[in-house]
Design a protein around this motif. Structure first.
Motif, PDB file in Angstrom:
ATOM      1  N   MET A   1      37.775  18.273   3.452  1.00  0.00           N
ATOM      2  CA  MET A   1      36.541  18.218   4.222  1.00  0.00           C
ATOM      3  C   MET A   1      37.152  19.639   5.668  1.00  0.00           C
ATOM      4  N   ARG A   2      36.184  20.534   6.010  1.00  0.00           N
ATOM      5  CA  ARG A   2      36.060  21.173   7.239  1.00  0.00           C
ATOM      6  C   ARG A   2      35.274  20.715   8.103  1.00  0.00           C
ATOM      7  N   ILE A   3      36.296  19.953  10.053  1.00  0.00           N
ATOM      8  CA  ILE A   3      35.612  19.463  10.819  1.00  0.00           C
ATOM      9  C   ILE A   3      35.403  20.073  12.057  1.00  0.00           C
ATOM     10  N   ALA A   4      34.870  20.274  11.918  1.00  0.00           N
ATOM     11  CA  ALA A   4      34.893  21.445  12.923  1.00  0.00           C
ATOM     12  C   ALA A   4      34.152  20.647  14.575  1.00  0.00           C
ATOM     13  N   PRO A  55      38.649  22.303  18.146  1.00  0.00           N
ATOM     14  CA  PRO A  55      38.874  21.693  17.114  1.00  0.00           C
ATOM     15  C   PRO A  55      39.304  20.139  17.452  1.00  0.00           C
ATOM     16  N   VAL A  56      39.241  19.540  18.659  1.00  0.00           N
ATOM     17  CA  VAL A  56      40.079  18.002  18.813  1.00  0.00           C
ATOM     18  C   VAL A  56      39.728  18.179  20.249  1.00  0.00           C
ATOM     19  N   ILE A  57      40.083  16.569  20.735  1.00  0.00           N
ATOM     20  CA  ILE A  57      40.121  16.586  22.132  1.00  0.00           C
ATOM     21  C   ILE A  57      41.055  15.554  22.569  1.00  0.00           C
ATOM     22  N   GLY A  58      42.296  16.434  22.463  1.00  0.00           N
ATOM     23  CA  GLY A  58      43.259  15.872  22.637  1.00  0.00           C
ATOM     24  C   GLY A  58      43.932  15.620  23.509  1.00  0.00           C
ATOM     25  N   HIS A  59      45.027  14.024  23.640  1.00  0.00           N
ATOM     26  CA  HIS A  59      45.620  14.150  24.940  1.00  0.00           C
ATOM     27  C   HIS A  59      47.038  14.461  25.140  1.00  0.00           C
ATOM     28  N   TYR A 138      44.617  20.041   9.838  1.00  0.00           N
ATOM     29  CA  TYR A 138      45.685  20.820   9.863  1.00  0.00           C
ATOM     30  C   TYR A 138      44.247  22.171  10.298  1.00  0.00           C
ATOM     31  N   THR A 139      45.091  23.209  11.638  1.00  0.00           N
ATOM     32  CA  THR A 139      43.880  24.094  12.391  1.00  0.00           C
ATOM     33  C   THR A 139      45.018  25.401  12.372  1.00  0.00           C
ATOM     34  N   TRP A 171      39.087  25.334  12.606  1.00  0.00           N
ATOM     35  CA  TRP A 171      38.233  23.976  12.569  1.00  0.00           C
ATOM     36  C   TRP A 171      39.548  23.857  12.328  1.00  0.00           C
ATOM     37  N   VAL A 172      38.690  21.705  11.764  1.00  0.00           N
ATOM     38  CA  VAL A 172      40.324  21.195  10.865  1.00  0.00           C
ATOM     39  C   VAL A 172      40.412  20.948   9.268  1.00  0.00           C
ATOM     40  N   GLU A 173      41.111  21.229   8.906  1.00  0.00           N
ATOM     41  CA  GLU A 173      40.799  20.963   7.236  1.00  0.00           C
ATOM     42  C   GLU A 173      41.558  20.114   6.950  1.00  0.00           C
TER      43      GLU A 173
END
Length: 258
Positions: A1-4, A55-59, A138-139, A171-173
């Motif tokens: 799944m591709r998450i955007a 594609p992320v809200i990373g810390h 992964y992106t 996006w994240v695969e």
């Protein structure tokens, strides 16, 4: 799944990218957190109508240097015996289509195409056999580097941590075997870098085990896995694209800051 992750009409949301043809892609908006239990809402928006974000809200972004022998050699560096980590701040992240702003304190900006690992759950001291369980997906990444500043200063914080120095996307695969993927970087359509993830000195398992020994990883944290040989200069007006097999293409233009 591709998450955007994207914005539309002033609202920010996560969604699953569906479709095969570039001009027919749609985003099905996610209900809930992509890192936990979620549902697809069934509300679908053409990808062409949204603005893709990082594609992320990373810390935090943990980056590993000199993880491809060819890249270490091209810059005259020794290959490290153990993983060699540094940090890029979350404020360095931008999405595909956003501009890389050439920092005024540098005169030598370089591209570095990389596979990025996105963490999906809080974890610490991850055993090798459990690494797959903590990876969300992964992106594509571009570890943009002010090379002259990196060489001049003992710490890499300014050289690799300036605003817009970490494009991620598109996006994240989430369903991908990362062990042997093609990584390519082009500048204005001309190939600069071409390598495979199988050329990594230290594997993704090595990197996750190494950094999780020292600190807790959180959902959305990003691990950059190093760049193959072929890094080179970027100038204002350039369009740089990072393409990774099975994921897609991350594209950014370089502009002058200010």
């Amino acid at each position: 799944m591709r998450i955007a992750r994207f914005s539309i009409d002033g609202n920010v949301a996560f969604g699953a990218v569906e479709g095969d043809k570039p001009d027919e892609l749609v985003v099905d908006i996610i209900k809930g957190s992509p890192y936990g239990d979620f549902e697809l809402s069934g509300v679908k928006v053409p990808l062409s109508k949204v603005r893709l974000l990082a594609p992320v809200i990373g810390h935090k972004i943990v980056a590993f240097g000199r993880n491809y022998a060819g890249h270490a050699e091209e810059l005259g560096n020794e290959v490290p015996d153990a993983p060699f980590a540094f940090f890029k701040p979350a404020t360095s992240m931008i999405g595909s289509g956003d501009a890389i702003q050439y920092p005024p304190f540098s005169e030598e900006l370089h591209h570095e195409a990389e596979l990025a690992v996105v963490i999906g759950r809080m974890c610490r001291e991850v055993p090798r056999e459990r690494v797959k369980d903590v990876v969300f997906g992964y992106t594509c990444a571009n570890d943009v580097t002010a090379r002259d500043v990196q060489q001049r200063e003992k710490q890499w914080a300014r050289a690799k941590g300036f605003d817009t120095s970490c494009p991620l996307g598109p996006w994240v695969e989430t369903e991908l075997d990362p062990s042997d993927l093609t990584i390519q970087c082009t500048v204005n359509g001309r190939q600069r870098q071409l390598g495979r993830t199988s050329q990594m000195i230290h594997s993704i398992e090595d990197l996750v085990v190494n950094i999780s020994e020292a600190m807790t990883l959180l959902p959305g944290d990003v691990i950059l896995t190093g760049t193959p040989e072929g890094v080179g200069p970027l100038t204002v007006g350039d369009e740089v694209a990072v393409t990774i097999e099975g994921i897609g293409t991350l594209t950014n233009k370089v502009i002058k800051r200010g």
